[in-house]
Enzyme design. Structure first.
Site, PDB file in Angstrom:
ATOM      1  N   SER A 100     -11.477  -5.638   4.311  1.00 37.73           N
ATOM      2  CA  SER A 100     -11.410  -5.828   2.854  1.00 37.73           C
ATOM      3  C   SER A 100     -12.582  -6.686   2.402  1.00 37.73           C
ATOM      4  O   SER A 100     -13.231  -7.350   3.204  1.00 37.73           O
ATOM      5  CB  SER A 100     -10.108  -6.527   2.460  1.00 37.73           C
ATOM      6  OG  SER A 100      -9.001  -5.801   2.923  1.00 37.73           O
ATOM      7  N   SER A 101     -12.806  -6.701   1.091  1.00 37.80           N
ATOM      8  CA  SER A 101     -13.905  -7.507   0.555  1.00 37.80           C
ATOM      9  C   SER A 101     -13.460  -8.970   0.424  1.00 37.80           C
ATOM     10  O   SER A 101     -12.271  -9.287   0.514  1.00 37.80           O
ATOM     11  CB  SER A 101     -14.295  -6.974  -0.823  1.00 37.80           C
ATOM     12  OG  SER A 101     -13.299  -7.308  -1.760  1.00 37.80           O
ATOM     13  N   ASP A 131       0.821  -1.218   0.000  1.00 38.78           N
ATOM     14  CA  ASP A 131       0.000   0.000   0.000  1.00 38.78           C
ATOM     15  C   ASP A 131       0.853   1.266   0.000  1.00 38.78           C
ATOM     16  O   ASP A 131       0.409   2.314  -0.438  1.00 38.78           O
ATOM     17  CB  ASP A 131      -0.915   0.024   1.235  1.00 38.78           C
ATOM     18  CG  ASP A 131      -1.850  -1.181   1.281  1.00 38.78           C
ATOM     19  OD1 ASP A 131      -1.879  -1.944   0.301  1.00 38.78           O
ATOM     20  OD2 ASP A 131      -2.531  -1.352   2.304  1.00 38.78           O
ATOM     21  N   ASP A 148      -2.457   5.773  -2.794  1.00 34.97           N
ATOM     22  CA  ASP A 148      -1.830   4.612  -2.161  1.00 34.97           C
ATOM     23  C   ASP A 148      -1.147   3.835  -3.286  1.00 34.97           C
ATOM     24  O   ASP A 148      -1.696   3.722  -4.399  1.00 34.97           O
ATOM     25  CB  ASP A 148      -2.879   3.695  -1.516  1.00 34.97           C
ATOM     26  CG  ASP A 148      -3.369   4.189  -0.149  1.00 34.97           C
ATOM     27  OD1 ASP A 148      -3.014   5.318   0.247  1.00 34.97           O
ATOM     28  OD2 ASP A 148      -4.124   3.438   0.506  1.00 34.97           O
ATOM     29  N   HIS A 196      -7.557   0.117  -3.752  1.00 39.71           N
ATOM     30  CA  HIS A 196      -6.486  -0.791  -4.168  1.00 39.71           C
ATOM     31  C   HIS A 196      -6.964  -1.679  -5.311  1.00 39.71           C
ATOM     32  O   HIS A 196      -8.000  -2.329  -5.225  1.00 39.71           O
ATOM     33  CB  HIS A 196      -5.944  -1.613  -3.000  1.00 39.71           C
ATOM     34  CG  HIS A 196      -5.500  -0.723  -1.862  1.00 39.71           C
ATOM     35  ND1 HIS A 196      -5.302  -1.180  -0.596  1.00 39.71           N
ATOM     36  CD2 HIS A 196      -5.226   0.611  -1.835  1.00 39.71           C
ATOM     37  CE1 HIS A 196      -4.920  -0.164   0.181  1.00 39.71           C
ATOM     38  NE2 HIS A 196      -4.869   0.937  -0.552  1.00 39.71           N
ATOM     39  N   ARG A 245     -16.821  -6.058 -10.828  1.00 46.94           N
ATOM     40  CA  ARG A 245     -16.224  -4.731 -10.979  1.00 46.94           C
ATOM     41  C   ARG A 245     -15.692  -4.529 -12.400  1.00 46.94           C
ATOM     42  O   ARG A 245     -14.467  -4.498 -12.617  1.00 46.94           O
ATOM     43  CB  ARG A 245     -15.065  -4.567  -9.981  1.00 46.94           C
ATOM     44  CG  ARG A 245     -15.470  -4.755  -8.539  1.00 46.94           C
ATOM     45  CD  ARG A 245     -14.259  -4.726  -7.623  1.00 46.94           C
ATOM     46  NE  ARG A 245     -14.619  -4.937  -6.232  1.00 46.94           N
ATOM     47  CZ  ARG A 245     -13.751  -5.096  -5.240  1.00 46.94           C
ATOM     48  NH1 ARG A 245     -12.444  -5.060  -5.499  1.00 46.94           N
ATOM     49  NH2 ARG A 245     -14.170  -5.274  -4.007  1.00 46.94           N
ATOM     50  N   ASP A 260      -5.596  -4.370  -6.519  1.00 48.85           N
ATOM     51  CA  ASP A 260      -5.133  -5.760  -6.577  1.00 48.85           C
ATOM     52  C   ASP A 260      -6.143  -6.803  -6.091  1.00 48.85           C
ATOM     53  O   ASP A 260      -5.763  -7.949  -5.820  1.00 48.85           O
ATOM     54  CB  ASP A 260      -3.767  -5.919  -5.886  1.00 48.85           C
ATOM     55  CG  ASP A 260      -3.709  -5.338  -4.496  1.00 48.85           C
ATOM     56  OD1 ASP A 260      -4.727  -4.790  -4.042  1.00 48.85           O
ATOM     57  OD2 ASP A 260      -2.645  -5.415  -3.870  1.00 48.85           O
ATOM     58  N   CYS A 293      -0.935  -7.858  -1.150  1.00 49.85           N
ATOM     59  CA  CYS A 293      -0.880  -6.681  -0.263  1.00 49.85           C
ATOM     60  C   CYS A 293       0.275  -6.771   0.739  1.00 49.85           C
ATOM     61  O   CYS A 293       0.879  -5.753   1.076  1.00 49.85           O
ATOM     62  CB  CYS A 293      -2.167  -6.567   0.542  1.00 49.85           C
ATOM     63  SG  CYS A 293      -3.636  -6.327  -0.431  1.00 49.85           S
TER      64      CYS A 293
END
Ligand code: ABU
Length: 386
Positions: free
Chosen positions: A302-303, A110, A196, A247, A266, A249, A355
């Site tokens: 996070s998802s 990040d 980031d 982010h 997405r 990734d 990450c």
């Protein structure tokens, strides 16, 4: 290092990995509530999100899985370095903000990015992460001292004052949220340079930068002005159906030349796929993650698409979270050797395998994977997709 090799050398996300930094969970705290972030407990039980240092047993569990990644990478011939976590539990006060404590140093991705022979420290977008770069400075000095070709750049730090954030963002009604999201307006304003490093994805001479909650248009403009004179092309990208983007990734993950793993929830903004189609890249949707968002670890912010947050050891070999069998099967069908690894206890520290790492050296050089790109620099087109 011999006379010609560079220690700092990484141009994309997939070339054979030689040296990488893996984060540590020592001294980690729960992420505090602040204008750029509203942590919430997962699951149906609700309750207040904790504050202060994380319990030692939680930190030990994450450290154990991070150590598993270190061993795996070393067993594949990769040099692994670790940062030292500073004290994080004390309040931080700058002339423009205060925060009760910092977060953690688990996710170097990040903050830090290698672009060719250059190490860039990102400005960051959240107060509790303002000083996170400090954990990596010892390593950066070592790389910079050891490699005379290495360039080290620190992007301008934003104020993170109240004025940098949109008051009320977190309370917007759904209708307003949808309207603003399609205009790529999130919790940070457009007044200061904010990005980031994890909103950037590297493809040799080309870099994608996601406009998000953690990267704004001045941030992308700064990257363009900095990188275009070095012969690089910076493409802003948008994923308008991701209402809380942060982010790239877990959304758009290149695996080898010509192949990107995409997130079916997405899709790219209309027109942004053209670059890939014109250059014969294949975009393949990842299978759904094995967990729903509600089933993610309780403190994880996070998802469930952390499933896609894989780490490439080479264009043929990918480290993947051990529970994500559907993704592993897809990667296997695509001809990759899959290295499954347990990593779920790291999720609540901001991410998964990609990450938690910062690649400093991968074999290879600045290649052009998009020879049929129609690219206009910021000097030629001041709007340039922004
Ligand atoms: N830090 C990666 C998180 C991205 C996501 O939640 O989709």
């Amino acid at each position: 290092m011999n006379g010609t090799a560079s220690l700092v050398n990484s141009w994309n996300e997939w070339d054979p990995l030689r040296e990488i930094v893996v984060g540590v969970a020592d001294n980690a705290c729960f992420e505090p509530r602040e204008p750029g972030h509203r942590p919430q407990l997962r699951g149906k039980d609700g309750g207040a999100f904790p504050t202060g240092p994380k319990p030692p047993e939680m930190i030990d569990r994450a450290n154990e899985q991070l150590a598993g990644l270190v061993s795996l990478l070393r067993s594949h011939g990769v040099t692994v370095r670790r940062p030292e976590a500073p004290r994080l539990a004390e309040p931080v006060r700058t002339p423009s903000f205060e925060v009760p404590h910092q977060y953690c140093v688990v996710c170097p991705r990040d903050v830090m990015i290698t672009v060719g022979h250059e190490i860039v420290e990102a400005p960051m977008s959240r107060r509790a992460r303002y000083f996170e770069y400090q954990a990596y400075r010892k390593l950066v000095y070592e790389y910079w001292n050891a490699d005379p070709r290495a360039v080290w750049t620190v992007a301008p730090k934003p104020s993170m004052a109240d004025s940098m954030y949109r008051e009320g963002f977190w309370e917007w009604p759904l209708e307003k949220r949808h309207r603003e999201m399609h205009a790529s307006e999130f919790c940070v304003t457009q007044d200061e340079v904010v990005f980031d490093a994890a909103d950037i994805s590297r493809f040799g001479r080309d870099l994608l930068v996601q406009e998000s909650m953690t990267t704004n248009r001045p941030g992308i403009r700064w990257l363009k002005r900095h990188l275009e004179p070095r012969g690089l092309r910076v493409h802003p990208v948008h994923f308008p159906l991701d209402f809380f983007p942060s982010h790239i990734d877990c959304t758009f993950v290149p695996l080898r030349p010509g192949l990107v793993l995409t997130n079916p929830d997405r899709p790219l903004r209309k027109g942004e796929k053209e670059l890939f189609l014109r250059n014969d890249w294949e975009l393949i949707d990842a299978p759904r993650p094995v967990s729903s968002d509600d089933e993610m670890p309780r403190f994880c912010q996070s998802s469930a698409w952390l499933s896609m947050n894989v780490l490439s050891v080479s264009p043929e070999k990918v480290v993947c979270e051990e529970a994500e069998r559907p993704l592993q099967e897809l990667l296997d069908r695509l001809g990759f050797e899959v290295l499954p690894l347990p990593f779920r206890d790291v999720f609540e520290y901001g991410g998964s395998l990609h990450c938690a790492t910062w690649d400093v050296n991968r074999e290879g050089s600045a290649r052009d994977y998009f020879p049929r790109a129609e690219y206009r620099t910021l000097a030629e087109d001041p709007a340039a997709g922004l």
